[in-house]
Design an enzyme around this catalytic site. Sequence first.
Site, short mmCIF file in Angstrom:
data_model
loop_
_atom_site.label_atom_id
_atom_site.label_comp_id
_atom_site.label_asym_id
_atom_site.label_seq_id
_atom_site.Cartn_x
_atom_site.Cartn_y
_atom_site.Cartn_z
N ASP A 80 0.79 -1.24 0.00
CA ASP A 80 0.00 0.00 0.00
C ASP A 80 0.82 1.29 0.00
O ASP A 80 0.45 2.26 0.67
CB ASP A 80 -0.96 0.00 1.20
CG ASP A 80 -1.94 -1.16 1.18
OD1 ASP A 80 -1.89 -1.95 0.22
OD2 ASP A 80 -2.73 -1.28 2.13
N GLU A 97 -4.61 -0.88 -1.35
CA GLU A 97 -5.92 -0.92 -0.69
C GLU A 97 -6.87 0.00 -1.45
O GLU A 97 -6.50 1.15 -1.76
CB GLU A 97 -5.82 -0.47 0.77
CG GLU A 97 -7.17 -0.50 1.50
CD GLU A 97 -7.09 -0.02 2.95
OE1 GLU A 97 -5.98 0.12 3.49
OE2 GLU A 97 -8.17 0.20 3.53
N LYS A 150 -6.70 -4.95 -3.08
CA LYS A 150 -7.35 -5.57 -1.92
C LYS A 150 -8.34 -4.59 -1.30
O LYS A 150 -8.04 -3.41 -1.18
CB LYS A 150 -6.29 -5.99 -0.89
CG LYS A 150 -5.46 -4.85 -0.32
CD LYS A 150 -4.33 -5.40 0.55
CE LYS A 150 -3.53 -4.32 1.24
NZ LYS A 150 -4.23 -3.55 2.25
N CYS A 184 -2.07 -2.21 7.87
CA CYS A 184 -2.02 -3.19 6.77
C CYS A 184 -0.79 -4.09 6.82
O CYS A 184 -0.86 -5.25 6.42
CB CYS A 184 -2.13 -2.47 5.44
SG CYS A 184 -3.78 -1.74 5.21
N1 TIU Z 1 -2.66 0.41 4.25
C1 TIU Z 1 -3.10 0.69 5.47
O1 TIU Z 1 -2.39 0.57 6.46
N2 TIU Z 1 -4.39 1.21 5.59
C2 TIU Z 1 -4.79 2.08 6.57
O2 TIU Z 1 -5.94 2.48 6.61
N3 TIU Z 1 -3.84 2.47 7.46
C3 TIU Z 1 -3.96 3.41 8.45
O3 TIU Z 1 -3.04 3.54 9.25
N4 TIU Z 1 -5.04 4.16 8.50
#
Ligand code: TIU
Length: 236
Positions: free
Chosen positions: A30, A78, A135, A168
């Site tokens: 991500d 994401e 994802k 994530c």
């Molecule tokens: N990729 C991921 O970690 N998604 C999140 O929403 N992370 C946050 O720390 N918000």
Amino acid sequence: MTSPDSRIEVPAEPTAFPLVEGATALIVIDMQRDFLLPGGFGESLGNDVSLLQRVVEPLAGLIAAARAVGVPVIHTREGHLPDLSDCPPAKLHRGAPSKRIGDPGPSGRILVRGEYGHDIVDELRPLPGEVVIDKPGKGAFYATDLQQVLADAGITQLIVTGVTTEVCVHTTTREANDRGYECLVVSDCVGSYFPEFQRVGLEMVKAQGGIFGWVASSDDVVAALASLSARTTTPA
Ligand code: TIU
């Protein structure tokens, strides 16, 4: 240090990580504009997104080292379908963000596939042919074909990088650990909006004898990958 079989011992905590040649992939979680740049999902949640920038340079070096020796690089993103049919209401309506998933922002609709903000930052752009897993959740295994991709490639170990450490990266590491993968989390190639979560997130991986996996620095992983290259190019 190399062993007579296909393993390289990478200095790591709580113990050296036995990196197996041909069975390891680098997963980059991500590293999207939505998390790293202003105007995206991360900032909409109230975070200082500049804190994640420190990950980019060491991760670019690690990705280059992996590519140089043929270790597969797998990227994840994401995000959600434009109609948000894959976004559970619990996720869509949670909290009081300045913008919700699907709302228009300066880089397109927040966390929606196909939008500029949803894509990976320029410095870490995937090469043609590298796998990109889209994802809907925090974990990279949930509702994706990642497990099949890894099985098809004979991968049993993951070098884990990306953002954010406690969300994530942790969810994916836990999912991978439960599926039997050995996970090496690279401490300076994962990042959090919260320095305390970064520290504790890494502690949690390696505590209790490595309850979810191992933790190493990118310097040590890059050196291990380079020694893999030396062995590959040195006649027996
Ligand atoms: N990729 C991921 O970690 N998604 C999140 O929403 N992370 C946050 O720390 N918000």
